[in-house]
Write an enzyme that holds these catalytic residues in place. Structure first.
Site, short mmCIF file in Angstrom:
data_model
loop_
_atom_site.label_atom_id
_atom_site.label_comp_id
_atom_site.label_asym_id
_atom_site.label_seq_id
_atom_site.Cartn_x
_atom_site.Cartn_y
_atom_site.Cartn_z
N VAL A 1 -87.65 4.71 50.47
CA VAL A 1 -88.46 3.70 50.46
C VAL A 1 -89.07 3.03 48.93
CG1 VAL A 1 -89.41 4.39 52.87
CG2 VAL A 1 -90.64 5.39 50.76
N CYS B 1 -83.95 -19.16 55.21
CA CYS B 1 -82.43 -19.05 55.67
C CYS B 1 -82.42 -18.19 56.84
CB CYS B 1 -81.69 -18.41 54.57
SG CYS B 1 -81.74 -16.68 54.31
N ASP C 1 -87.88 15.77 42.16
CA ASP C 1 -86.93 15.54 43.14
C ASP C 1 -85.53 15.97 42.57
OD1 ASP C 1 -85.01 14.50 44.83
OD2 ASP C 1 -85.56 12.37 44.73
N GLU D 1 -90.65 -0.78 58.61
CA GLU D 1 -89.45 -0.21 59.72
C GLU D 1 -90.33 0.80 60.50
OE1 GLU D 1 -85.92 0.53 57.76
OE2 GLU D 1 -85.84 -1.45 56.81
N1 ADP Z 1 -88.21 -4.05 46.05
C1 ADP Z 1 -87.34 -3.60 46.11
N2 ADP Z 1 -86.34 -4.46 46.21
C2 ADP Z 1 -85.14 -4.17 46.23
N3 ADP Z 1 -84.61 -2.78 45.99
C3 ADP Z 1 -85.61 -2.14 46.21
C4 ADP Z 1 -86.74 -2.12 46.03
N4 ADP Z 1 -87.44 -0.84 45.96
C5 ADP Z 1 -86.57 -0.18 45.70
N5 ADP Z 1 -85.42 -0.65 45.77
C6 ADP Z 1 -84.04 0.07 45.86
O1 ADP Z 1 -83.96 0.92 46.81
C7 ADP Z 1 -83.46 2.04 46.67
C8 ADP Z 1 -84.34 3.42 46.90
O2 ADP Z 1 -85.65 3.20 45.99
P1 ADP Z 1 -86.04 4.55 45.25
O3 ADP Z 1 -87.14 4.10 44.60
O4 ADP Z 1 -84.91 5.25 44.82
O5 ADP Z 1 -86.72 5.31 46.57
P2 ADP Z 1 -87.06 6.56 46.78
O6 ADP Z 1 -87.51 7.21 45.59
O7 ADP Z 1 -88.24 6.88 47.74
O8 ADP Z 1 -85.92 7.28 47.74
C9 ADP Z 1 -83.15 2.04 45.35
O9 ADP Z 1 -81.69 1.80 45.11
C10 ADP Z 1 -83.87 0.94 44.68
O10 ADP Z 1 -83.18 0.32 43.47
MG MG Z 2 -86.86 9.10 44.62
#
Ligand code: ADP
Ligand code: MG
Length: 318
Positions: free
Chosen positions: A22, A260, A47, A225
């Site tokens: 997320v 779009c 993590d 979601e």
């Molecule tokens: N606002 C955003 N727009 C586009 N991609 C995003 C956004 N926020 C996170 N992501 C992408 O979504 C994926 C999951 O993000 P991450 O920060 O690693 O989530 P988590 O730590 O909760 O697992 C990564 O590939 C990140 O680059």
């Molecule tokens: Mg993470």
């Protein structure tokens, strides 16, 4: 809306939590970058997936390193297994003595007991590392990126689990203590008592900081979601059981539609959840982040994310 109150001097520990994918790591890093403008900041990842290294595009490990191209920001990835095995190695003799003196187990049973883990102990050891940093006081802000929801909750529930174990171990010891006192008239606390006492103190130190709403803030991250909503509700309910009440919540990946077909359809899918978030979490400061075309990787996109998290902008949808 922007994230609020994180510059408050009393606030030391900021923990990001939520479902996998997320945006916890992205938001934790962007927040740490913002705070490092004014405060010596340490980003701590618990993590095991090493996502902080990936997102910063820099190898971080179980040792504090400066984050490249920043001034006040350092990072560490705490490896729970390593923290725990160090602790076990250090105290193996005391654990053996605890079982030898307080149970009727034979050597083979004791060896087997020693291979079993105390429930919650690995999380407590991760947290101990965090609390040690905070008490050392070198940094002014500690931003924690956690693994998915279950992990954050285990992290928070762990002091209680270990405390329950200490209570049982202490009760076992009382019998031994009683026996020694009856035979020799007095009892001197030994290394096992010292270990139990120091574990008890560790658990207390962790609980004190977690329950202190001025010193510690938990920021849930969610996306509009269905599955993420259900998990966020569960997260908040479980946090409340531990007396942790978030002040704000980040709603990430909000579709900004330029009309779009693809964007409009995605947005239409998100709108019911955005409304639900607004209704359900009306008591929290809601911080919306748009979905970017590119993934959040490297300092450039983190700075971009940071500007949405901290600059007061007009609401996207809620
Ligand atoms: N606002 C955003 N727009 C586009 N991609 C995003 C956004 N926020 C996170 N992501 C992408 O979504 C994926 C999951 O993000 P991450 O920060 O690693 O989530 P988590 O730590 O909760 O697992 C990564 O590939 C990140 O680059
Ligand atoms: Mg993470």
């Amino acid at each position: 809306m922007a994230l609020k109150g994180l510059e408050n001097n009393d606030l030391k520990l900021i923990i990001f939590g939520g479902k996998g994918g997320v945006g916890k790591t992205s938001c934790a890093l962007a927040t740490a970058l913002e705070l490092s403008k004014k405060f010596k900041t340490l980003i701590i990842s618990t993590d095991p997936a090493h996502s902080v290294s990936d997102c910063l595009e820099q190898q971080i490990g179980f040792k504090v390193v400066k984050v490249d191209h920043t001034t006040n920001l350092s990072a560490i990835e705490i490896v729970a297994d390593e923290a725990l095995s160090e602790f076990k190695k250090e105290h193996l003799a005391e654990f053996r003595k605890l079982f030898e003196t307080s149970t009727n187990l034979d050597n083979q049973d004791i060896d087997e007991m020693l291979t079993l883990s105390i429930p919650g102990i690995d999380e407590v050891m991760s947290f101990k590392a965090i609390v040690d940093f905070i008490e050392e006081g070198y940094y002014e802000k500690y931003v924690v990126d956690t693994a998915p929801t279950g992990h954050a909750l285990r992290l928070i529930a762990s002091p209680k689990l270990v405390d329950d174990w200490i209570k049982v171990a202490t009760r076992m010891r009382w019998k031994y203590r009683y026996m020694i006192t009856s035979f020799s008239g007095s009892y001197q606390p030994d290394e096992v008592d010292n270990l139990l006492l120091s574990l008890k103190k560790t658990v207390k130190r962790i609980e004190n900081i977690l329950r202190d709403n001025d010193k510690c803030e938990f920021i849930p991250v969610c996306i509009p979601e269905k599955m993420a909503m259900a998990e966020t509700n569960r997260l908040l309910t479980d946090l409340a059981k531990s007396e942790i009440v978030p002040r704000q919540i980040i709603v990430n990946n909000v579709m900004v539609s330029d009309g779009c077909d693809f964007c409009a359809t995605r947005l239409a899918g998100q709108l019911p959840y955005l409304l639900e978030i607004k209704r359900t979490f009306s008591n929290l400061n809601l911080v919306e982040l748009p979905m970017f075309a590119e993934e959040v990787k490297g300092l450039k996109t983190l700075h971009k994310l940071k500007s949405f998290l901290f600059n007061e902008t007009s609401p996207l949808y809620i």
